[in-house]
Design a protein around this motif. Structure first.
Motif, PDB file in Angstrom:
ATOM      1  N   ARG A  13      13.838  56.967  75.074  1.00 53.08           N
ATOM      2  CA  ARG A  13      13.507  57.314  76.449  1.00 53.08           C
ATOM      3  C   ARG A  13      12.001  57.326  76.624  1.00 53.08           C
ATOM      4  O   ARG A  13      11.269  57.931  75.847  1.00 53.08           O
ATOM      5  CB  ARG A  13      14.061  58.698  76.792  1.00 53.08           C
ATOM      6  N   CYS A  14      11.552  56.634  77.630  1.00 51.84           N
ATOM      7  CA  CYS A  14      10.158  56.688  78.039  1.00 51.84           C
ATOM      8  C   CYS A  14      10.133  57.571  79.276  1.00 51.84           C
ATOM      9  O   CYS A  14      10.713  57.229  80.309  1.00 51.84           O
ATOM     10  CB  CYS A  14       9.633  55.292  78.370  1.00 51.84           C
ATOM     11  N   ARG A  15       9.486  58.699  79.158  1.00 53.04           N
ATOM     12  CA  ARG A  15       9.371  59.602  80.298  1.00 53.04           C
ATOM     13  C   ARG A  15       7.927  59.575  80.748  1.00 53.04           C
ATOM     14  O   ARG A  15       7.028  59.948  80.003  1.00 53.04           O
ATOM     15  CB  ARG A  15       9.771  61.018  79.915  1.00 53.04           C
ATOM     16  N   TYR A  16       7.730  59.110  81.928  1.00 50.85           N
ATOM     17  CA  TYR A  16       6.388  58.961  82.465  1.00 50.85           C
ATOM     18  C   TYR A  16       6.230  59.962  83.599  1.00 50.85           C
ATOM     19  O   TYR A  16       6.772  59.770  84.685  1.00 50.85           O
ATOM     20  CB  TYR A  16       6.201  57.531  82.967  1.00 50.85           C
ATOM     21  N   PRO A  17       5.516  61.056  83.356  1.00 52.73           N
ATOM     22  CA  PRO A  17       5.398  62.077  84.396  1.00 52.73           C
ATOM     23  C   PRO A  17       4.842  61.512  85.702  1.00 52.73           C
ATOM     24  O   PRO A  17       3.947  60.669  85.710  1.00 52.73           O
ATOM     25  CB  PRO A  17       4.436  63.097  83.779  1.00 52.73           C
ATOM     26  N   ARG A  18       5.399  61.982  86.784  1.00 52.45           N
ATOM     27  CA  ARG A  18       5.035  61.493  88.112  1.00 52.45           C
ATOM     28  C   ARG A  18       3.532  61.605  88.365  1.00 52.45           C
ATOM     29  O   ARG A  18       2.918  60.717  88.941  1.00 52.45           O
ATOM     30  CB  ARG A  18       5.811  62.279  89.168  1.00 52.45           C
ATOM     31  N   GLU A  19       2.928  62.709  87.893  1.00 56.33           N
ATOM     32  CA  GLU A  19       1.496  62.904  88.153  1.00 56.33           C
ATOM     33  C   GLU A  19       0.635  61.862  87.443  1.00 56.33           C
ATOM     34  O   GLU A  19      -0.417  61.487  87.936  1.00 56.33           O
ATOM     35  CB  GLU A  19       1.032  64.320  87.803  1.00 56.33           C
ATOM     36  N   TYR A  20       1.085  61.352  86.282  1.00 59.71           N
ATOM     37  CA  TYR A  20       0.348  60.284  85.601  1.00 59.71           C
ATOM     38  C   TYR A  20       0.386  59.006  86.436  1.00 59.71           C
ATOM     39  O   TYR A  20      -0.614  58.320  86.588  1.00 59.71           O
ATOM     40  CB  TYR A  20       0.931  59.990  84.225  1.00 59.71           C
ATOM     41  N   ALA A  21       1.574  58.702  86.947  1.00 59.42           N
ATOM     42  CA  ALA A  21       1.717  57.496  87.759  1.00 59.42           C
ATOM     43  C   ALA A  21       0.854  57.601  89.016  1.00 59.42           C
ATOM     44  O   ALA A  21       0.161  56.649  89.384  1.00 59.42           O
ATOM     45  CB  ALA A  21       3.184  57.272  88.125  1.00 59.42           C
ATOM     46  N   LEU A  22       0.886  58.754  89.663  1.00 58.19           N
ATOM     47  CA  LEU A  22       0.081  58.938  90.874  1.00 58.19           C
ATOM     48  C   LEU A  22      -1.404  58.848  90.569  1.00 58.19           C
ATOM     49  O   LEU A  22      -2.163  58.198  91.291  1.00 58.19           O
ATOM     50  CB  LEU A  22       0.404  60.282  91.521  1.00 58.19           C
ATOM     51  N   ALA A  23      -1.836  59.501  89.494  1.00 59.33           N
ATOM     52  CA  ALA A  23      -3.265  59.502  89.141  1.00 59.33           C
ATOM     53  C   ALA A  23      -3.761  58.109  88.785  1.00 59.33           C
ATOM     54  O   ALA A  23      -4.919  57.787  89.006  1.00 59.33           O
ATOM     55  CB  ALA A  23      -3.514  60.457  87.973  1.00 59.33           C
ATOM     56  N   ASN A  24      -2.879  57.270  88.246  1.00 63.38           N
ATOM     57  CA  ASN A  24      -3.278  55.922  87.827  1.00 63.38           C
ATOM     58  C   ASN A  24      -2.823  54.846  88.797  1.00 63.38           C
ATOM     59  O   ASN A  24      -2.902  53.666  88.496  1.00 63.38           O
ATOM     60  CB  ASN A  24      -2.723  55.644  86.425  1.00 63.38           C
ATOM     61  N   HIS A  25      -2.339  55.275  89.961  1.00 62.09           N
ATOM     62  CA  HIS A  25      -1.908  54.351  91.015  1.00 62.09           C
ATOM     63  C   HIS A  25      -0.875  53.348  90.510  1.00 62.09           C
ATOM     64  O   HIS A  25      -1.006  52.142  90.723  1.00 62.09           O
ATOM     65  CB  HIS A  25      -3.112  53.634  91.636  1.00 62.09           C
ATOM     66  N   LEU A  26       0.134  53.861  89.806  1.00 59.70           N
ATOM     67  CA  LEU A  26       1.189  53.024  89.253  1.00 59.70           C
ATOM     68  C   LEU A  26       2.536  53.434  89.805  1.00 59.70           C
ATOM     69  O   LEU A  26       2.778  54.605  90.066  1.00 59.70           O
ATOM     70  CB  LEU A  26       1.247  53.169  87.722  1.00 59.70           C
ATOM     71  N   GLU A  27       3.384  52.458  89.969  1.00 58.54           N
ATOM     72  CA  GLU A  27       4.771  52.763  90.273  1.00 58.54           C
ATOM     73  C   GLU A  27       5.519  52.689  88.962  1.00 58.54           C
ATOM     74  O   GLU A  27       5.470  51.687  88.259  1.00 58.54           O
ATOM     75  CB  GLU A  27       5.341  51.750  91.273  1.00 58.54           C
ATOM     76  N   HIS A  28       6.149  53.783  88.605  1.00 60.63           N
ATOM     77  CA  HIS A  28       6.863  53.850  87.330  1.00 60.63           C
ATOM     78  C   HIS A  28       8.024  54.811  87.500  1.00 60.63           C
ATOM     79  O   HIS A  28       7.850  55.904  88.014  1.00 60.63           O
ATOM     80  CB  HIS A  28       5.923  54.352  86.233  1.00 60.63           C
ATOM     81  N   PRO A  29       9.214  54.412  87.062  1.00 63.24           N
ATOM     82  CA  PRO A  29      10.325  55.362  87.148  1.00 63.24           C
ATOM     83  C   PRO A  29      10.044  56.581  86.267  1.00 63.24           C
ATOM     84  O   PRO A  29       9.295  56.500  85.290  1.00 63.24           O
ATOM     85  CB  PRO A  29      11.523  54.579  86.611  1.00 63.24           C
ATOM     86  N   LEU A  30      10.647  57.709  86.616  1.00 66.26           N
ATOM     87  CA  LEU A  30      10.432  58.912  85.825  1.00 66.26           C
ATOM     88  C   LEU A  30      10.944  58.749  84.405  1.00 66.26           C
ATOM     89  O   LEU A  30      10.333  59.235  83.467  1.00 66.26           O
ATOM     90  CB  LEU A  30      11.109  60.110  86.486  1.00 66.26           C
ATOM     91  N   ASN A  31      12.051  58.083  84.235  1.00 68.38           N
ATOM     92  CA  ASN A  31      12.630  57.858  82.915  1.00 68.38           C
ATOM     93  C   ASN A  31      13.115  56.422  82.796  1.00 68.38           C
ATOM     94  O   ASN A  31      13.684  55.874  83.738  1.00 68.38           O
ATOM     95  CB  ASN A  31      13.835  58.778  82.677  1.00 68.38           C
ATOM     96  N   VAL A  32      12.889  55.854  81.633  1.00 72.05           N
ATOM     97  CA  VAL A  32      13.435  54.536  81.305  1.00 72.05           C
ATOM     98  C   VAL A  32      14.150  54.703  79.974  1.00 72.05           C
ATOM     99  O   VAL A  32      13.591  55.233  79.024  1.00 72.05           O
ATOM    100  CB  VAL A  32      12.330  53.463  81.178  1.00 72.05           C
ATOM    101  N   PHE A  33      15.409  54.274  79.925  1.00 77.15           N
ATOM    102  CA  PHE A  33      16.201  54.373  78.708  1.00 77.15           C
ATOM    103  C   PHE A  33      16.413  52.983  78.129  1.00 77.15           C
ATOM    104  O   PHE A  33      16.785  52.052  78.848  1.00 77.15           O
ATOM    105  CB  PHE A  33      17.564  55.006  78.993  1.00 77.15           C
TER     106      PHE A  33
END
Length: 102
Positions: A13-33
């Motif tokens: 599982r890749c869990r990418y916290p929402r705040e990281y995506a927002l801070a880096n201007h990325l669209e990324h799902p919260l979890n990828v399995f």
């Protein structure tokens, strides 16, 4: 990536916290399995064919050795930690012997 069990299957599982995506201007799902069973063969092939192929083994082992923590620094760090603990214990012991409330 972290290993998990999901519906009875081993997954990563890749869990990418929402705040990281927002801070880096990325669209990324919260979890990828990613299912482990679909990753094993490609990873094994990559390791065998590229990383540990006979012509690269020495280079790979050199890189692995270089990536290890400094073995000489660890005992010094541990000794400093032990010394600090001993100092604190001596202070606490002295305070108790002088009548401090435990």
């Amino acid at each position: 990536m972290q290993g998990n069990w999901f519906h009875g299957a081993a997954v990563y599982r890749c869990r990418y916290p929402r705040e990281y995506a927002l801070a880096n201007h990325l669209e990324h799902p919260l979890n990828v399995f990613l299912q482990e069973d679909i990753l094993i063969d490609p990873i094994d092939t990559w390791l065998a064919a590229e990383i540990f192929e006979p012509e690269r083994v020495e280079h790979t082992l050199t890189q692995l050795a270089a990536a290890q923590p400094d073995a000489m620094a660890t005992p010094n760090l541990l000794q400093r930690s032990i010394t600090e603990c001993d100092r604190k214990l001596a202070e606490h012991r002295a305070a108790l012997e002088a009548g401090a409330d435990p």
